[in-house]
Design an enzyme around this catalytic site. Structure first.
Site, mmCIF file in Angstrom:
data_model
loop_
_atom_site.group_PDB
_atom_site.id
_atom_site.type_symbol
_atom_site.label_atom_id
_atom_site.label_comp_id
_atom_site.label_asym_id
_atom_site.label_seq_id
_atom_site.Cartn_x
_atom_site.Cartn_y
_atom_site.Cartn_z
ATOM 1 N N SER A 195 0.849 -1.192 0.000
ATOM 2 C CA SER A 195 0.000 0.000 0.000
ATOM 3 C C SER A 195 0.880 1.236 0.000
ATOM 4 O O SER A 195 2.040 1.198 0.421
ATOM 5 C CB SER A 195 -0.895 0.030 1.237
ATOM 6 N N ASP A 196 0.322 2.358 -0.478
ATOM 7 C CA ASP A 196 0.968 3.628 -0.212
ATOM 8 C C ASP A 196 0.811 3.906 1.278
ATOM 9 O O ASP A 196 -0.009 3.290 1.965
ATOM 10 C CB ASP A 196 0.339 4.739 -1.055
ATOM 11 N N TRP A 197 1.587 4.826 1.791
ATOM 12 C CA TRP A 197 1.647 5.049 3.233
ATOM 13 C C TRP A 197 0.311 5.566 3.765
ATOM 14 O O TRP A 197 -0.173 6.608 3.356
ATOM 15 C CB TRP A 197 2.777 5.997 3.543
ATOM 16 N N PHE A 198 -0.293 4.777 4.634
ATOM 17 C CA PHE A 198 -1.625 5.023 5.196
ATOM 18 C C PHE A 198 -2.714 4.915 4.124
ATOM 19 O O PHE A 198 -3.799 5.472 4.289
ATOM 20 C CB PHE A 198 -1.699 6.384 5.904
ATOM 21 N N GLY A 199 -2.424 4.185 3.064
ATOM 22 C CA GLY A 199 -3.376 4.017 1.974
ATOM 23 C C GLY A 199 -4.111 2.692 2.008
ATOM 24 O O GLY A 199 -4.579 2.213 0.975
#
Length: 630
Positions: free
Chosen positions: A224-228
């Site tokens: 995932s993208d960061w906090f995604g």
């Protein structure tokens, strides 16, 4: 080749261990399971170079041209060489996975991260992406092609919904990723924050399983993208292999176990599928460990800062420059010609955009410094027009000791870290940490120390340095923080960001508006600058950005009309003028988009006036996304 066997290892993992592998343990590292020989793997940004594990006080790295610049070379072999150099830079940071390159489309000219991407043309973007990935992975380092898919704007990026036809999706937005998968087989892909046709990319079955896995037969790891990551069961079932960063929000043992025990949301086979892909990334790292020499949790160094690195970076940068036109053979410049340098970007060191691309580079000079070094003497200069959103470039002009040259350890400011604010501190109290500050914009959210509680990162910094004006004038100082801040000049309080804070756009919207103060200063006199900063928890604003951030700045106060007239007069008095304009990391950055394509401030008026005064003007534009010319 390592002896690491994916299926055997998967069979030996307990359920709890499998769940622990589905998320990172911190911002930059995956989970270690020592008993089975599964190492913790370090990942690192990114788009402009391999920064390592810290935003604040990071170890210097090689700075590459941004994606737009790299694609502008139209040179596959050179891009492979760039990728190889990125791989070597990753080894110096003991990072086995690079979070790049970025393969998104620059279809909208205002996207905040457009500079990270290669092109608005899917074929060029795909070929460029594949070439860089080939170079990176030839060095035994895993590449991560991002952000899959349609992540082409920053505004409301966690919730925005890209609604598009099947043809547009496949022919434009998926195509660069397809070409990268086909021609370079990246070890990792990163999902995007946004939705596509109503479903978040990080849990989008059509994108992750149907297209990426089944149609394209790609067998790498999806992070995932960061906090995604937005769900537990749906993201696991629909193909997201690992959540970043850690500690996990959505894949705790309790949440995943609950989903498994329900027997309706996910099964252990879904978990096995995700873990298997993580183990494939682990196997790539282990298979290349002898080649890379990467050490788990190893030191971050500047060991790749060599003459060869500098020469290749210079070659890549030179080939990325685009000559739009050269009427009347104004270029090349001749040594016997008198030249004046004008423009807001001339003395700015705008080497990269903001956000994940931010860099602490081995070496940075401004265009003006480069010109002076080339001609061997000082060259007349004036700013012509301002282009900043908010004030910066103060610490870059400071020295620790005003009696010594502004170079090496003497350049910048010194930061002294304490557990108590200055008013409660004993006079002889020693700081628990001392750091050199080289930049005016400082993200401190990832600063860690044994003296700081990670759950409540409360600390105080006293920054000190000396500012010496180049001319008698009024100067405007600025300060913005997430936390609190007081700016003193020769022990006189200029700016108070401790009381009366108002929320602004600083620090991704968590921080204050900028406060400024104008003072009259004398040329050649050294003024002591002192900043008293309190970390994020001292803020009057309710936000979650850890230890916070601060930005300080200074600029000579100018009359906009008079400054343009001055620039035109200077241009008229020389054979040729070099006019440096464009954008910087304030305008092009992760977290926000530009409102329009207009050059900042009075830049267009400046360009018109200088061209009218001297048609023999070389205009140098620095931007990673399109701008409107007058």
């Amino acid at each position: 080749m390592s002896k690491f066997d994916i299926e055997q290892t998967l069979g030996k993992l307990t359920r709890d261990e499998k769940i622990s592998l589905l998320s990172a343990v911190d911002f930059w590292h995956t989970k270690e399971i020592e008993r089975l020989g599964i190492p913790s793997v370090r990942v690192s940004d990114g788009p402009n170079g391999i920064r390592g594990t810290r935003f604040f006080d990071s170890v210097p790295s090689g700075c590459f041209p941004n994606g737009t610049g790299l694609a502008s070379t139209f040179d596959e072999e050179l891009l492979k060489e760039a990728g190889k150099l990125m791989g070597k830079e990753a080894v110096a940071k003991n990072a086995a996975v690079i979070l790049g390159p970025t393969a998104n489309m620059q279809r909208g000219p205002l996207g905040g991260r457009g500079f990270e991407s290669f092109s608005e043309d899917p074929y060029l973007a795909g070929v460029a992406t594949a070439s860089v990935v080939q170079g990176i992975q030839s060095e035994g380092i895993a590449a991560t092609v991002k952000h899959f898919v349609c992540n082409d704007l920053e505004d409301q990026r966690f919730s925005s919904n890209a609604t598009l036809s099947e043809r547009a999706l496949r022919e434009i937005y998926l195509e660069p990723f397809r070409l990268a998968v086909k021609n370079a087989d990246p070890v990792c892909l990163m999902s995007a924050y946004n939705k596509v046709n109503g479903e978040h990319c990080s849990q989008n079955k059509k994108l992750l399983l149907d297209i990426l896995r089944k149609e394209w037969n790609w067998d790498g790891m999806i992070m995932s993208d960061w906090f995604g990551t937005y769900t537990t069961a749906a993201s696991i079932k629909n193909g997201l292999d690992i959540e970043f960063p850690g500690p996990t929000r959505w894949r705790t043992n309790e949440l995943v176990s609950h989903s498994l025990n329900s027997r309706e949301q996910i099964s252990i086979y879904d978990v096995d599928d995700r873990v298997r892909q993580v183990l494939k990334m682990i196997k790539f790292v282990l298979d290349n460990q002898e080649k890379t020499g990467i050490v788990q949790n190893g030191p971050e160094t500047t060991s790749n800062n060599s003459k060869e690195t500098s020469e290749l970076l210079r070659k890549i940068a030179a080939d990325s420059i685009v000559l739009l036109k050269n009427e009347n053979s104004i270029l090349p410049l001749k040594k016997e010609e008198s030249v004046v340098v004008i423009g807001p970007n001339a003395k700015a060191k705008a080497s990269s955009g903001g956000g994940s691309a931010s860099m602490n580079s081995y070496y940075v000079i401004s265009p003006y410094e480069g010109i002076v070094k080339k001609v061997g003497k000082e060259v007349p200069y004036t700013i012509g027009a301002e282009s900043h959103k908010t004030l910066s470039n103060l610490i870059e002009q400071l020295v620790v000791d005003p009696s010594k040259p502004a170079e090496g350890d003497n350049a910048g400011a010194t930061g002294f870290f304490y557990s108590e604010p200055v008013e409660k501190r004993a006079k002889d109290e020693s700081p628990f940490h001392v750091a050199a500050f080289k930049h005016s914009f400082n993200l401190l959210f990832d600063f860690k120390h044994d003296k700081i509680d990670t759950n409540n990162p409360l600390f105080y910094i006293t920054l000190e340095g000396y500012f010496t004006p180049e001319e008698d004038a009024n100067y405007i100082f600025g300060l913005q923080v997430y936390g609190t801040g007081l700016l003193y000049l020769d022990e006189e309080l200029l700016i108070d960001q401790k009381k009366g804070q108002t929320r602004g756009g600083f620090c991704f919207g968590a921080g204050t508006n900028e406060k400024t103060k104008t003072v009259t200063l004398q040329k050649g006199k050294s003024y002591k600058v002192r900043i008293e900063y309190g970390s994020g928890p001292t803020s009057q604003l309710v936000s979650e950005f850890g230890a916070g951030a601060l930005q300080v700045g200074v600029a000579k106060a100018i009359d906009a009309d008079e400054e343009i007239k001055k620039a035109a007069k200077l241009a008229a008095g020389h054979d040729k003028a070099i006019l440096c304009i464009g954008l910087n990391a304030e305008w092009e950055s992760e977290g926000h988009d530009r409102e329009d394509m207009t050059l900042p401030g009075r830049t267009n008026d400046l360009v018109r006036a200088v061209l009218e005064a001297n048609p023999n003007t070389v205009i140098v534009n620095q931007s990673g996304t399109p701008v409107e010319f007058p």
